[in-house]
Design an enzyme around this catalytic site. Structure first.
Site, PDB file in Angstrom:
ATOM      1  N   GLY A 189     -22.193 -36.203  29.257  1.00  0.00           N
ATOM      2  CA  GLY A 189     -22.018 -34.987  30.049  1.00  0.00           C
ATOM      3  C   GLY A 189     -21.046 -34.043  29.366  1.00  0.00           C
ATOM      4  O   GLY A 189     -20.252 -34.442  28.518  1.00  0.00           O
TER       5      GLY A 189
ATOM      6  N   LYS B  27     -24.268 -46.846  19.067  1.00  0.00           N
ATOM      7  CA  LYS B  27     -22.857 -46.908  19.469  1.00  0.00           C
ATOM      8  C   LYS B  27     -22.267 -48.281  19.139  1.00  0.00           C
ATOM      9  O   LYS B  27     -21.130 -48.382  18.695  1.00  0.00           O
ATOM     10  CB  LYS B  27     -22.739 -46.628  20.970  1.00  0.00           C
TER      11      LYS B  27
ATOM     12  N   GLU C 187     -14.493 -39.672  18.252  1.00  0.00           N
ATOM     13  CA  GLU C 187     -14.205 -40.262  19.566  1.00  0.00           C
ATOM     14  C   GLU C 187     -15.370 -40.054  20.536  1.00  0.00           C
ATOM     15  O   GLU C 187     -15.684 -40.920  21.355  1.00  0.00           O
ATOM     16  CB  GLU C 187     -12.925 -39.633  20.150  1.00  0.00           C
TER      17      GLU C 187
HETATM   18  N1  LIG Z   1     -24.981 -34.564  25.865  1.00  0.00           N
HETATM   19  C1  LIG Z   1     -24.095 -35.549  25.977  1.00  0.00           C
HETATM   20  O1  LIG Z   1     -23.676 -35.891  27.064  1.00  0.00           O
HETATM   21  C2  LIG Z   1     -23.592 -36.252  24.736  1.00  0.00           C
HETATM   22  C3  LIG Z   1     -22.675 -37.294  24.885  1.00  0.00           C
HETATM   23  C4  LIG Z   1     -22.155 -37.908  23.750  1.00  0.00           C
HETATM   24  C5  LIG Z   1     -22.586 -37.524  22.511  1.00  0.00           C
HETATM   25  N2  LIG Z   1     -23.519 -36.516  22.408  1.00  0.00           N
HETATM   26  C6  LIG Z   1     -23.935 -36.110  21.056  1.00  0.00           C
HETATM   27  O2  LIG Z   1     -23.527 -34.779  20.856  1.00  0.00           O
HETATM   28  C7  LIG Z   1     -24.450 -34.103  20.000  1.00  0.00           C
HETATM   29  C8  LIG Z   1     -24.958 -32.844  20.686  1.00  0.00           C
HETATM   30  O3  LIG Z   1     -25.587 -33.203  21.887  1.00  0.00           O
HETATM   31  P1  LIG Z   1     -25.980 -32.123  23.000  1.00  0.00           P
HETATM   32  O4  LIG Z   1     -26.365 -32.896  24.201  1.00  0.00           O
HETATM   33  O5  LIG Z   1     -24.929 -31.087  23.121  1.00  0.00           O
HETATM   34  O6  LIG Z   1     -27.289 -31.486  22.338  1.00  0.00           O
HETATM   35  P2  LIG Z   1     -28.039 -30.144  22.777  1.00  0.00           P
HETATM   36  O7  LIG Z   1     -27.647 -29.723  24.137  1.00  0.00           O
HETATM   37  O8  LIG Z   1     -29.480 -30.362  22.474  1.00  0.00           O
HETATM   38  O9  LIG Z   1     -27.459 -29.050  21.744  1.00  0.00           O
HETATM   39  C9  LIG Z   1     -27.755 -29.051  20.397  1.00  0.00           C
HETATM   40  C10 LIG Z   1     -27.247 -27.763  19.797  1.00  0.00           C
HETATM   41  O10 LIG Z   1     -27.525 -27.785  18.393  1.00  0.00           O
HETATM   42  C11 LIG Z   1     -28.096 -26.524  18.009  1.00  0.00           C
HETATM   43  N3  LIG Z   1     -28.980 -26.762  16.868  1.00  0.00           N
HETATM   44  C12 LIG Z   1     -30.062 -27.572  16.783  1.00  0.00           C
HETATM   45  N4  LIG Z   1     -30.600 -27.494  15.548  1.00  0.00           N
HETATM   46  C13 LIG Z   1     -29.834 -26.614  14.858  1.00  0.00           C
HETATM   47  C14 LIG Z   1     -29.886 -26.087  13.547  1.00  0.00           C
HETATM   48  N5  LIG Z   1     -30.820 -26.470  12.678  1.00  0.00           N
HETATM   49  N6  LIG Z   1     -28.932 -25.189  13.190  1.00  0.00           N
HETATM   50  C15 LIG Z   1     -27.969 -24.790  14.044  1.00  0.00           C
HETATM   51  N7  LIG Z   1     -27.875 -25.260  15.307  1.00  0.00           N
HETATM   52  C16 LIG Z   1     -28.797 -26.146  15.697  1.00  0.00           C
HETATM   53  C17 LIG Z   1     -28.844 -26.048  19.225  1.00  0.00           C
HETATM   54  O11 LIG Z   1     -28.982 -24.640  19.134  1.00  0.00           O
HETATM   55  P3  LIG Z   1     -29.685 -23.747  20.292  1.00  0.00           P
HETATM   56  O12 LIG Z   1     -28.793 -23.904  21.500  1.00  0.00           O
HETATM   57  O13 LIG Z   1     -29.663 -22.367  19.766  1.00  0.00           O
HETATM   58  O14 LIG Z   1     -31.038 -24.334  20.494  1.00  0.00           O
HETATM   59  C18 LIG Z   1     -27.917 -26.494  20.351  1.00  0.00           C
HETATM   60  O15 LIG Z   1     -26.941 -25.532  20.598  1.00  0.00           O
HETATM   61  C19 LIG Z   1     -25.527 -35.147  19.675  1.00  0.00           C
HETATM   62  O16 LIG Z   1     -25.211 -35.810  18.483  1.00  0.00           O
HETATM   63  C20 LIG Z   1     -25.417 -36.119  20.837  1.00  0.00           C
HETATM   64  O17 LIG Z   1     -25.862 -37.432  20.512  1.00  0.00           O
HETATM   65  C21 LIG Z   1     -24.021 -35.877  23.480  1.00  0.00           C
END
Ligand SMILES: NC(=O)c1ccc[n+]([C@@H]2O[C@H](COP(=O)([O-])OP(=O)(O)OC[C@H]3O[C@@H](n4cnc5c(N)ncnc54)[C@H](OP(=O)(O)O)[C@@H]3O)[C@@H](O)[C@H]2O)c1
Length: 430
Positions: free
Chosen positions: A304, A207, A131
């Site tokens: 967000g 998307k 979702e």
């Molecule tokens: N941000 C949004 O608003 C949003 C909205 C919709 C969908 N999404 C999707 O949600 C997902 C996450 O987005 P995000 O914005 O939360 O990303 P983010 O803030 O960059 O967080 C990524 C997380 O993954 C961890 N990570 C990266 N490489 C890793 C590895 N090899 N092993 C273990 N952990 C690892 C990082 O660890 P560290 O913290 O230790 O560096 C971090 O905690 C993505 O697919 C994104 O497209 C995001």
């Protein structure tokens, strides 16, 4: 009392930390709604010592998310790392192979491997929940898959990238350039340091590929999406759009046509009095045309911490309640191979802005190029007079075929008097 639903979360960034926070602060509400507790038993991220503003007490820590997927004491593995391949894909496959449910917010992963992952989930008797992957806090996946399940869907379209919508909104309001507004958006945290995924349209394309699969019952096919971003939209075009009664929005459009499914992401001119034209800033909006329900509209925050965590948790609630649905609304083997409608055969109206040297014969040459391709003009605006500097000439056309339009624009671009590549934007009838 039923056993708690044990959850392992990989990725503790914006979304992952948001999910852990939401599960803690809404624990009683969720328990009442699901009839069981939702408990995070394991987590994984890169840096164990990073301050994340969340309490990880009692949760097992894994440096390796694939290892967590293989061995954590959990029924559900939540993938919030990101990326189409790498650890996100490996851990998702490992979790499904072990018969665990997977919840992800990762549109890149689904756009590239969605059908195969859906098939793997079915084989394992597990749920693949996503979702959060499309339009953040807007529950569009459930709306299409469950709420509109009785409809044949002919069109699904909307604003699926909040970063682009924010940039276009600020450009229009402030008349500042794309580069200037992007730099500002990066400072405010609305745009990534590498903005390409957003501003070049790929995020919206991911998307759309997922949404189109769900809406039209076809296998996910990212290669069938035609993509253009917003880098070439200028404040001048936003001004002309307003003068002509339009707004410019980056739209993602999926449509059944007699020639197959059309999927495209690009800046569009849309009438200023439409609902989509008024969705500004970081907001997303999705419109779905169902044959029985008619046109339905969904508006909200597309990204967000809070909105995305809300969407992830909605999938966890389904799993906790034992509610099961095929990921794309029908069994993966029944998803049809997507017949892509050739964009060259698209019929529509067009906006073209030229920068020309104001010299005799320019308009006649431009008109001849259009006439020879049977493109008929709806309006023409020419402002300013200068023999040294370029002046803008703005044209809108009646409905025509895209291939003819492109041939005419190519010929116009090669005229000596046209001094920069023409800007062409499709006018979208909504
Ligand atoms: N941000 C949004 O608003 C949003 C909205 C919709 C969908 N999404 C999707 O949600 C997902 C996450 O987005 P995000 O914005 O939360 O990303 P983010 O803030 O960059 O967080 C990524 C997380 O993954 C961890 N990570 C990266 N490489 C890793 C590895 N090899 N092993 C273990 N952990 C690892 C990082 O660890 P560290 O913290 O230790 O560096 C971090 O905690 C993505 O697919 C994104 O497209 C995001």
């Amino acid at each position: 009392m039923s056993q708690p639903l044990k959850i392992a979360v990989a990725g503790l960034g914006t979304v992952g930390a948001g999910v852990v926070k939401l599960l803690a602060s809404q624990a009683a509400l969720l328990e009442a709604r699901c009839g069981r507790r939702l408990v995070v038993t394991a987590v994984s991220a890169r840096e164990r010592k990073k301050k994340r503003g969340i309490d990880l007490a009692g949760m097992a820590w894994f440096d390796d998310p694939v290892e967590m997927a293989k061995s954590a004491d959990a029924e559900v593995i939540v993938e919030l790392i990101g990326g189409a391949d790498g650890p996100a894909k490996a851990m998702t496959e490992a979790a499904l192979a072990r018969g665990r449910h997977v919840v992800t917010a990762n549109k890149a992963l689904l756009a590239h491997h969605g059908t195969a992952l859906a098939a793997a989930a079915e084989k394992a008797g597990a749920t693949l929940g996503y979702e959060a992957a499309v339009a953040g806090g807007i529950p569009i996946i459930k709306a299409v898959r469950e709420g509109l399940a009785g409809n044949r869907i002919d069109r699904v379209y909307g604003i699926l990238n909040g970063t682009c919508n924010y940039i276009l909104t600020v450009m229009r309001e402030s008349r500042r350039s794309f580069e200037d507004v992007l730099a500002d958006a990066q400072k405010k945290g609305y745009a990534e340091a590498d903005p390409s995924l957003d501003v070049d349209g790929f995020d919206a394309a991911h998307k759309l590929a997922v949404l189109a699969s769900l809406a039209f019952g076809v296998a996910v096919d990212l290669s069938a999406v035609s993509v253009a971003g917003i880098r070439n939209v200028s404040p001048m075009d936003l001004d002309y759009a307003a003068e002509l009664g339009f707004r410019i929005k980056l739209l993602a459009i999926g449509r059944r046509t007699p020639r197959g499914i059309e999927q495209r992401v690009h800046p569009c001119m849309i009438p200023v009095d439409t609902l989509l034209a008024r969705v500004d800033g970081v907001f997303n909006a999705v419109m779905v045309d169902g044959d029985f329900a008619g046109n339905t509209v969904y508006v909200g925050r597309g990204a967000g911490e809070g909105p995305t965590a809300s969407a992830v948790v909605s999938d966890l609630v389904d799993i906790a309640r034992g509610s099961r649905t095929p990921a794309f609304g029908l069994p993966a083997a029944k998803l049809a191979k997507l017949e892509a409608a050739p964009l060259a055969e698209h019929r529509g109206r067009y906006y073209i802005r030229l920068m020309v040297r104001d010299q005799p014969g320019v308009i006649a040459d431009v008109s001849a190029a259009l006439r020879d391709e049977r493109v008929s003009l709806e309006s023409m605006l020419q402002r300013g007079r200068s023999t040294i500097e370029a002046v803008p000439v703005v044209l809108t056309t009646h409905e025509t075929v895209e291939a003819a339009m492109l041939r005419a624009v190519d010929r116009i671009a090669r005229l000596d008097s046209v001094i920069e590549p023409p800007c062409m934007i499709r006018i979208e009838e909504l």
